[in-house]
Design an enzyme around this catalytic site. Structure first.
Site, mmCIF file in Angstrom:
data_model
loop_
_atom_site.group_PDB
_atom_site.id
_atom_site.type_symbol
_atom_site.label_atom_id
_atom_site.label_comp_id
_atom_site.label_asym_id
_atom_site.label_seq_id
_atom_site.Cartn_x
_atom_site.Cartn_y
_atom_site.Cartn_z
ATOM 1 N N ASP A 91 -8.577 -0.295 6.189
ATOM 2 C CA ASP A 91 -8.463 -1.412 7.125
ATOM 3 C C ASP A 91 -7.120 -1.372 7.832
ATOM 4 O O ASP A 91 -6.822 -2.227 8.657
ATOM 5 C CB ASP A 91 -8.616 -2.749 6.388
ATOM 6 C CG ASP A 91 -10.073 -3.066 6.058
ATOM 7 O OD1 ASP A 91 -10.875 -3.123 6.984
ATOM 8 O OD2 ASP A 91 -10.383 -3.228 4.869
ATOM 9 N N LYS B 65 0.818 -1.212 0.000
ATOM 10 C CA LYS B 65 0.000 0.000 0.000
ATOM 11 C C LYS B 65 0.857 1.270 0.000
ATOM 12 O O LYS B 65 0.378 2.356 -0.353
ATOM 13 C CB LYS B 65 -0.930 0.006 1.218
ATOM 14 C CG LYS B 65 -2.038 -1.040 1.173
ATOM 15 C CD LYS B 65 -3.041 -0.753 0.079
ATOM 16 C CE LYS B 65 -4.170 -1.757 0.015
ATOM 17 N NZ LYS B 65 -5.178 -1.591 1.047
#
Length: 418
Positions: free
Chosen positions: A121, A76
């Site tokens: 998340d 990410k």
């Protein structure tokens, strides 16, 4: 669940998709990201696991290890930073600023009141918060009820304001959009929705660095080095980012693509069954926190529907067992720190190898060369240790001993792909 995709085809890469994501833009993203101090200065390792391959009846298994991407420990770190920089450059089109200057904080005074917001998340929010701190703008992160306090603290460490809500990931996406509307903030999300595609496209283009590194050394005239690529699902952004460069490069000779998601967060499997972007049928909550997504990104689905050969789900237990397989080097290969979502691809490969009919349908055999992507390391160290039975530091120590024993220099290994 194993869902062959009736819409998959083997043709040239579609021109309309190339207009959205292509390898030229991907290389530009890679160049820009190379100027950010939050990333490692070299590609991530692609570990060869020959003993695991033999045990599964395959020719080769290679794992791209994204735990080494940055101190954030996850792929990410590629998406949110490049999307943030592209957003700022679009907002100040006449500025003449460069990505290098923005990542260095040169224009922090000018962007100090610029606010970005996102649901997460854990890993995406942490990457956005880290990039925002480097650039000098403000960051708000919306967390749903199932995000652990450990992941929250890791995000807050970068100075982001945390907003907690009840509900699941999809509820947090809606709340982030509401906050942006009410306050004039900018959503930097990795999932698209009606009227919101440009930033998710930028995020996906950042993720495409993974495939760009893998393919960089491959001759344009040689066949694809992999016959099969297994990649994690979630909302579909990573999968689209990995599929796109392979498909653009190899066309009809592309590898077989298999996308993996949790049993209780099966939005991509449901999309394949419905023939359109769909929602998950389960509770969504999963130990694979990064994949606990209930609704498919419509933008990602435009890439996945025509290219992914099969979608499948794995259980939380299977993912945890795969984490231990990586960590314990069960078959004698290099030990690898792979987190709950990171090990999903191996869990799927093990399930396919044990299912003769599914194995036949995707063409896995003794000649198969399989690429897995371990998307994260121990991004929640306490959770990791609880599942594996040892700390990630202990596994990394074993990894270094294994490399020394086999006289492998990790830096030289990764520099081969530059």
């Amino acid at each position: 669940m194993f869902v062959p995709n009736p819409s998959a085809r083997r043709t040239h890469y579609d021109d309309d998709l190339r207009a959205l994501m292509n390898r030229v833009a991907g290389r530009e993203s890679r160049a820009w990201l190379s100027t950010w101090s939050g990333l490692a200065p070299h590609p991530t390792p692609a570990w060869s696991l020959p003993r695991l391959a033999t045990a599964l009846g395959l020719q080769a298994v290679v794992v791209k290890d994204e735990s080494k991407r940055s101190p954030l420990g996850s792929f990410k770190a590629l998406g949110a930073p490049i999307a943030l920089v592209r957003l700022i450059l679009r907002t100040w089109p006449e500025s003449g600023w460069t990505a290098r200057e923005l990542f260095a904080g040169v224009h922090a005074a000018a962007v100090r009141d610029f606010v970005v917001v996102s649901a997460t998340d854990g890993n995406h929010g942490r990457a956005l918060a880290a990039a925002a701190r480097s650039v000098g703008c403000r960051c708000v992160i919306v967390l749903h009820a199932h995000v652990s306090r450990e992941r929250e603290d890791a995000i807050a460490e970068f100075g982001a304001r945390i907003v907690r809500i009840a509900g699941n990931y999809d509820d947090s996406v809606e709340e982030a959009a509401r906050l942006a509307r009410d306050h004039g903030w900018h959503v930097v999300s990795d999932t698209s929705y009606d009227g919101y595609e440009e930033i998710p496209r930028d995020v996906m283009q950042g993720y495409g660095v993974i495939a760009d590194e893998i393919l960089r050394d491959s001759s344009s005239k040689s066949p694809c080095p992999y016959t099969h690529v297994l990649v994690q699902g979630g909302v579909g952004g990573l999968a689209a980012a990995v599929v796109s460069p392979f498909w653009e490069r190899y066309g009809a000779a592309r590898p077989t693509f298999i996308v993996v998601e949790p049993e209780q967060a099966d939005c991509l499997c449901q999309s394949a069954l419905a023939g359109r972007p769909a929602r998950a049928t389960g509770s969504v909550d999963s130990v694979m926190a990064g994949l606990a997504c209930g609704e498919t990104s419509p933008l990602a689905w435009r890439f996945l529907q025509p290219s992914v050969d099969a979608f499948m789900t794995v259980s939380d237990d299977a993912a945890e067992a795969a984490m231990r397989t990586f960590a314990n080097a069960t078959y004698g290969d290099v030990p690898i720190v792979s987190g709950e979502s990171g090990a999903a691809g191996l869990a799927a490969l093990q399930a396919l190898a044990a299912d003769p009919e599914a194995k036949r349908r995707v063409g896995l055999d003794a000649g198969s060369r399989v690429l897995l992507i371990s998307t994260e390391g121990a991004t929640a160290p306490a959770v990791y240790a609880g599942i594996v039975g040892r700390s990630h530091e202990a596994i990394l120590d074993e990894q270094q001993r294994w490399l020394a024993r086999h006289r492998i220099d990790e830096v030289r290994l990764v520099l081969r792909t530059q």
